[in-house]
Design an enzyme around this catalytic site. Structure first.
Site, PDB file in Angstrom:
ATOM      1  N   LYS A   1     -37.908 -44.586  58.211  1.00  0.00           N
ATOM      2  CA  LYS A   1     -37.259 -43.312  57.865  1.00  0.00           C
ATOM      3  C   LYS A   1     -35.815 -43.383  58.321  1.00  0.00           C
ATOM      4  O   LYS A   1     -35.502 -44.115  59.261  1.00  0.00           O
ATOM      5  CB  LYS A   1     -37.954 -42.151  58.589  1.00  0.00           C
ATOM      6  CG  LYS A   1     -37.799 -40.827  57.889  1.00  0.00           C
ATOM      7  CD  LYS A   1     -38.846 -40.656  56.831  1.00  0.00           C
ATOM      8  CE  LYS A   1     -38.603 -39.457  55.966  1.00  0.00           C
ATOM      9  NZ  LYS A   1     -39.763 -39.178  55.116  1.00  0.00           N
TER      10      LYS A   1
ATOM     11  N   ASP B   1     -35.518 -37.720  50.652  1.00  0.00           N
ATOM     12  CA  ASP B   1     -36.294 -36.795  51.481  1.00  0.00           C
ATOM     13  C   ASP B   1     -35.482 -35.489  51.450  1.00  0.00           C
ATOM     14  O   ASP B   1     -34.664 -35.306  50.528  1.00  0.00           O
ATOM     15  CB  ASP B   1     -36.456 -37.355  52.912  1.00  0.00           C
ATOM     16  CG  ASP B   1     -37.540 -36.627  53.707  1.00  0.00           C
ATOM     17  OD1 ASP B   1     -38.720 -36.924  53.525  1.00  0.00           O
ATOM     18  OD2 ASP B   1     -37.209 -35.714  54.495  1.00  0.00           O
TER      19      ASP B   1
ATOM     20  N   GLY C   1     -40.006 -23.218  50.095  1.00  0.00           N
ATOM     21  CA  GLY C   1     -38.979 -24.139  49.620  1.00  0.00           C
ATOM     22  C   GLY C   1     -38.718 -23.960  48.141  1.00  0.00           C
ATOM     23  O   GLY C   1     -39.462 -23.263  47.430  1.00  0.00           O
TER      24      GLY C   1
ATOM     25  N   GLY D   1     -36.872 -26.936  46.669  1.00  0.00           N
ATOM     26  CA  GLY D   1     -36.280 -28.252  46.402  1.00  0.00           C
ATOM     27  C   GLY D   1     -37.170 -29.063  45.485  1.00  0.00           C
ATOM     28  O   GLY D   1     -38.049 -28.524  44.795  1.00  0.00           O
TER      29      GLY D   1
ATOM     30  N   VAL E   1     -39.655 -31.096  45.960  1.00  0.00           N
ATOM     31  CA  VAL E   1     -41.098 -31.102  46.188  1.00  0.00           C
ATOM     32  C   VAL E   1     -41.731 -29.799  45.691  1.00  0.00           C
ATOM     33  O   VAL E   1     -42.737 -29.803  44.968  1.00  0.00           O
ATOM     34  CB  VAL E   1     -41.396 -31.353  47.687  1.00  0.00           C
ATOM     35  CG1 VAL E   1     -42.869 -31.171  47.995  1.00  0.00           C
ATOM     36  CG2 VAL E   1     -40.924 -32.737  48.097  1.00  0.00           C
ATOM     37  N   ALA E   2     -41.107 -28.665  46.056  1.00  0.00           N
ATOM     38  CA  ALA E   2     -41.621 -27.357  45.624  1.00  0.00           C
ATOM     39  C   ALA E   2     -41.585 -27.258  44.099  1.00  0.00           C
ATOM     40  O   ALA E   2     -42.499 -26.716  43.465  1.00  0.00           O
ATOM     41  CB  ALA E   2     -40.789 -26.245  46.254  1.00  0.00           C
ATOM     42  N   TRP E   3     -40.537 -27.810  43.512  1.00  0.00           N
ATOM     43  CA  TRP E   3     -40.396 -27.790  42.051  1.00  0.00           C
ATOM     44  C   TRP E   3     -41.560 -28.524  41.374  1.00  0.00           C
ATOM     45  O   TRP E   3     -42.194 -28.018  40.444  1.00  0.00           O
ATOM     46  CB  TRP E   3     -39.038 -28.411  41.680  1.00  0.00           C
ATOM     47  CG  TRP E   3     -38.871 -28.798  40.256  1.00  0.00           C
ATOM     48  CD1 TRP E   3     -38.634 -27.974  39.197  1.00  0.00           C
ATOM     49  CD2 TRP E   3     -38.918 -30.136  39.724  1.00  0.00           C
ATOM     50  NE1 TRP E   3     -38.536 -28.702  38.041  1.00  0.00           N
ATOM     51  CE2 TRP E   3     -38.699 -30.034  38.334  1.00  0.00           C
ATOM     52  CE3 TRP E   3     -39.115 -31.402  40.287  1.00  0.00           C
ATOM     53  CZ2 TRP E   3     -38.684 -31.151  37.499  1.00  0.00           C
ATOM     54  CZ3 TRP E   3     -39.099 -32.518  39.452  1.00  0.00           C
ATOM     55  CH2 TRP E   3     -38.886 -32.387  38.079  1.00  0.00           C
TER      56      TRP E   3
HETATM   57  N1  GLU Z   1     -39.610 -38.820  51.712  1.00  0.00           N
HETATM   58  C1  GLU Z   1     -40.855 -39.020  51.059  1.00  0.00           C
HETATM   59  C2  GLU Z   1     -41.969 -39.017  52.078  1.00  0.00           C
HETATM   60  O1  GLU Z   1     -41.876 -38.311  53.069  1.00  0.00           O
HETATM   61  C3  GLU Z   1     -40.853 -40.209  50.112  1.00  0.00           C
HETATM   62  C4  GLU Z   1     -40.496 -41.523  50.727  1.00  0.00           C
HETATM   63  C5  GLU Z   1     -40.359 -42.673  49.730  1.00  0.00           C
HETATM   64  O2  GLU Z   1     -40.513 -42.475  48.546  1.00  0.00           O
HETATM   65  O3  GLU Z   1     -40.084 -43.762  50.219  1.00  0.00           O
HETATM   66  O4  GLU Z   1     -42.981 -39.638  51.940  1.00  0.00           O
END
Ligand code: GLU
Length: 447
Positions: free
Chosen positions: A124, A164, A236, A238, A240-242
């Site tokens: 991350k 993210d 949210g 963004g 993900v919510a979309w």
């Molecule tokens: N940020 C996303 C997660 O929390 C996706 C990470 C990715 O696609 O590498 O899993």
């Protein structure tokens, strides 16, 4: 392994890293019993090694804002665990980003990625850069400056970042452009979440939300329920919510609330396509205000300042925003209002006390690392397409995503079913992910 001892040791070393300690404690408490049935894990000190990241890069990111002023932020990449594949995980741009936040996310990512059935380790990264109120040109200059430092430690077989919170297709585009210039090669496999015409996978933008709803469907099915006709509240607005709202509506649910840092929008008749599309504009504006939905659609949505989505009566709660966004009081309010299911779509969206409240009330509850794994799983599918220089159709990607979410659900059921029949999805996800990583670490020796 004794959880209390390991936690006391970690608290001594990293006492101020609260999110990281919270994530580690949750996993260790779930796996303690299983772990202690494997003396070979204990002998190789698997847990002691697994809770620390392999390495963390910290760097300064300096850029110039639209007023010509010089700005400096901090950038990070946490390469957490590479037992089952190269480091893989998103980049978060948010003013609250700290090493603790990225360590918790990298730790969670390791198990989540193991659950996907694909060969990806955990990582991350991100920055304390705050996208709120920034112009497009500022975003671009920041992304370029960030990649100027990051590019040397990433690669398709080394570490593959993605999006993210605060990082979507636009940001990945700017970062990829800079990567290409620095590396002098068209190496699409170095990032995922790319645009569809330059190496991105169809459905990657939708994948986290779609996958979450596929998982929810399996969970409901197992409990003898149907998503059709249910009322859903989500937080949210963004990416993900979309995706979650799009799929929830497609499956016949009614999304009655979305929320933001400023408050909640109550949508009594359910969100429609026009409103879902508007979520994309809201994200691109960098205003970070959910009130904009009610301003744009005053007949359909009512805004209340300072309230969360969890104040709206619903059957299913889907936290889609940030860690610890749903606390014990919220959980109690939801339970009192008749909510019977909560699937975490954000990473560690619920506090430990909220999860305890849900599980004690025997609600259907599933954790982020299982529910939201469709995002990174589709990143894994993007990596395969890049490595083989082909593009799959939407149908092919969707089928694979669906299959992966089904197998994650099955793994949770296998490891999480309790004596009384209640499925502890937290335990199930943690044990399933842990066993895979632990076994790989064991086989690769003491390194
Ligand atoms: N940020 C996303 C997660 O929390 C996706 C990470 C990715 O696609 O590498 O899993």
């Amino acid at each position: 392994m004794k959880v209390a001892e390991i936690m006391a040791n970690l608290e001594q070393k990293h006492g101020h890293e609260v999110e990281y300690l919270q994530a580690v404690r949750e996993v260790l408490e779930s796996i303690e019993e299983t772990y202690n049935q494997h003396p070979e894990f204990e002998k190789a000190k698997i847990v002691e090694r697994m809770v620390e990241p392999d390495r963390i890069f910290t760097f300064r990111v300096t850029w110039v804002d639209d007023k010509g002023e010089v700005q400096t932020n901090l950038g990070y990449r946490v390469q957490f665990n590479s037992a089952i594949g190269p480091y893989k995980g998103g980049l978060r741009f948010h003013k609250a980003v700290t090493p603790s936040m990225l360590k918790f996310l990298g730790f969670e990512q390791t198990f989540k990625n193991a659950l996907t059935t694909l060969p990806m380790g955990g990582g991350k990264g991100g920055s304390d850069f705050d996208p709120v109120g920034k112009s497009n040109a500022e975003i671009m200059r920041f992304c370029q400056a960030f990649m100027y430092e990051l590019w040397q430690v990433i690669g398709p077989d080394q570490d593959i970042p993605a999006g993210d919170v605060g990082v979507g297709g636009r940001e990945i585009g700017y970062m990829y452009g800079m990567y290409k210039k620095l590396a002098r090669e068209y190496n699409t496999g170095v990032l995922t979440g790319k645009g569809a015409t330059w190496g991105g996978s169809i459905l990657r933008p939708e994948a986290t939300g779609f996958g979450a709803l596929y998982f929810t469907q399996h969970l409901l099915h197992k409990a003898g329920k149907d998503i059709k006709g249910t009322k859903v509240a989500l937080s949210g607005f963004g990416n993900v919510a979309w995706g979650a709202a799009t799929k929830a509506v497609e499956l016949g649910a009614k999304v009655v609330a979305i929320s933001g840092p400023d408050g909640v929008c109550h949508i009594p008749n359910g969100i429609d396509t026009e409103m879902i599309n508007y979520m994309l504009d809201m994200r691109a504006s960098n205003r970070n205000k959910v009130e904009d939905m009610a301003t744009k659609f005053p007949q359909k949505a009512q805004f209340t300042a300072g309230k969360k989505a969890w104040s709206v009566k619903c059957d299913i709660a889907l936290p889609c925003a940030f860690q610890n966004e749903l606390n014990c009081d919220d959980a109690k309010e939801l339970i009192a209002n008749g909510t019977w299911c909560c699937c975490e779509v954000s990473n560690m969206g619920c506090t430990p006390e909220a999860i305890h409240a849900f599980q004690s009330a025997k609600l259907l509850f599933a954790p982020g690392k299982a529910v939201n794994a469709g995002g990174v799983a589709t990143s894994g599918l993007e990596m395969t397409q890049n490595a083989t220089h082909i593009s799959w159709s939407a149908k092919e990607v969707d089928e694979k995503l669906h299959f992966i979410m089904q197998s994650i659900h099955e793994a949770c059921v296998k490891f999480g079913t309790q004596k009384d029949g209640y499925i502890d999805y937290v335990k199930g996800a943690n044990i399933a992910g842990f066993m895979k990583v632990a076994q790989a670490m064991l086989e690769q020796g003491i390194i």
